[in-house]
Design a protein around this motif. Structure first.
Motif, PDB file in Angstrom:
ATOM      1  N   GLU A 158       0.798  -1.219   0.000  1.00  0.00           N
ATOM      2  CA  GLU A 158       0.000   0.000   0.000  1.00  0.00           C
ATOM      3  C   GLU A 158       0.837   1.278   0.000  1.00  0.00           C
ATOM      4  N   TYR A 200      -6.473  -0.347   1.384  1.00  0.00           N
ATOM      5  CA  TYR A 200      -6.093  -1.763   1.433  1.00  0.00           C
ATOM      6  C   TYR A 200      -5.948  -2.293   0.014  1.00  0.00           C
ATOM      7  N   ALA A 206      -5.281  -6.291   4.419  1.00  0.00           N
ATOM      8  CA  ALA A 206      -6.689  -6.641   4.261  1.00  0.00           C
ATOM      9  C   ALA A 206      -7.010  -7.965   4.947  1.00  0.00           C
TER      10      ALA A 206
END
Length: 325
Positions: free
Chosen positions: A131, A251, A298
């Motif tokens: 990310e 995410y 996630a």
């Protein structure tokens, strides 16, 4: 209380709507049907046919249905075509998101799950996308999704000290495939699975664009994630926001390992029972060897996991497409 799904008559949106209903979160759909299908909206789910650019319609949908949060999937999603239609792309994706945020503020709605895209990363020079990787979108589509994230971030900052702070998260994902309902299938004219399905149904030979990449079998490697898993992650993100639980700003819904185009083609032949050798066309400019994302954050927060094998991805997508006739 209910959740408004923008673009809820589309392929991904329709799966999110079903997942919300199964979780006891009453869905409401707003969609202009530019690429969605009213038949994808389940019976009994309130449906507003309107563009998210229509401020009055959006605010009305929020107020009239007691909405507590929005899952924002509506947008123009064709990265390649966006190069030729940048103004249209920005109008739909940037202005549409701005209008939605303005409508939410007016209606006092403070929870937002944004359907972003891996296109915000452009062409990464690392094999595994996280990310925090620098954002270098390579198309107006990718740029519009990144600007959407900025708009949402800035509205969150602006409202942080008010009585109605915006709580939000953005979900970035790659190639969404398969089907979680036999009545819903991918109708995109640009995605790999429907392109292969249509070729096979028409008796044509599917194409591979390049077989000389620096990968084990020579075809490029991407994330392919099942639409039902994507929908489930959206619902859990919505539940966390509604419950006041902490969430990250963004995410990646990635597979960690990826699949090659050849692996997809082999699965297509196995599952459909149609034996074929893909036609090899020249590489498309700018296609990297491998782009795969980690889904660790996630998995930690959204119960993200890959629940389907490649054959099951093909099988569910093929069954839904054939069911459509």
């Amino acid at each position: 209380m209910s959740w408004l799904v923008t673009g809820g008559a589309g392929y991904i949106g329709a799966h999110v709507v079903r997942a919300l209903a199964e979780a006891g979160l009453a869905p409401v759909v707003i969609d202009d049907l530019s690429s969605g299908h009213e038949s994808f909206v389940p019976e009994g789910v309130p449906f507003v046919r309107a563009s998210i650019l229509d401020r009055e319609a959006v605010e009305g949908a929020l107020r009239d249905n007691g909405v507590e949060g929005v899952i924002h999937l509506a947008g123009y999603k064709y990265a390649g075509v966006s190069v030729k239609r940048p103004l249209h792309t920005y109008a739909q994706n940037v202005e549409g998101t701005r209008v939605l945020l303005e409508s939410m503020a007016a209606a006092g709605v403070t929870n937002l799950v944004f359907s972003s895209s891996a296109a915000v990363y452009g062409t990464p020079d690392v094999p595994l996308v996280t990310e925090d990787l620098p954002k270098r979108p390579a198309s107006p589509y990718g740029e519009s999704k990144l600007i959407g994230e900025w708009l949402i971030r800035d509205q969150g900052v602006a409202t942080a000290e008010t009585d109605a702070p915006l709580r939000h998260t953005s979900l970035r994902y790659f190639n969404v495939v398969g089907s979680g309902d036999p009545s819903v299938y991918d109708t995109s004219p640009h995605n790999l699975f429907p392109l292969v399905f249509e070729a096979l149904l028409d008796g044509r030979t599917p194409k591979i664009f390049g077989d000389d990449y620096d990968t084990p079998d020579g075809t490029n490697v991407r994330d392919y994630v099942h639409v039902a898993d994507i929908a489930a992650a959206h619902v859990i993100a919505a539940q966390r926001l509604a419950d006041g639980e902490p969430v990250e700003a963004a995410y990646n819904l990635g597979s960690q390992n990826g699949l090659s185009v050849k692996q997809i083609m082999d699965a297509m032949a196995r599952v459909t029972g149609i034996d074929f050798t893909p036609e090899v066309s020249p590489r498309r400019p700018g296609d990297p060897d491998r782009i795969v994302a980690t889904g660790e954050l996630a998995a930690r927060d959204l119960d993200w996991q890959m629940r389907y094998t490649v054959d099951e991805m093909v099988e569910t997508g093929w069954a839904a497409r054939r069911n459509a006739g």
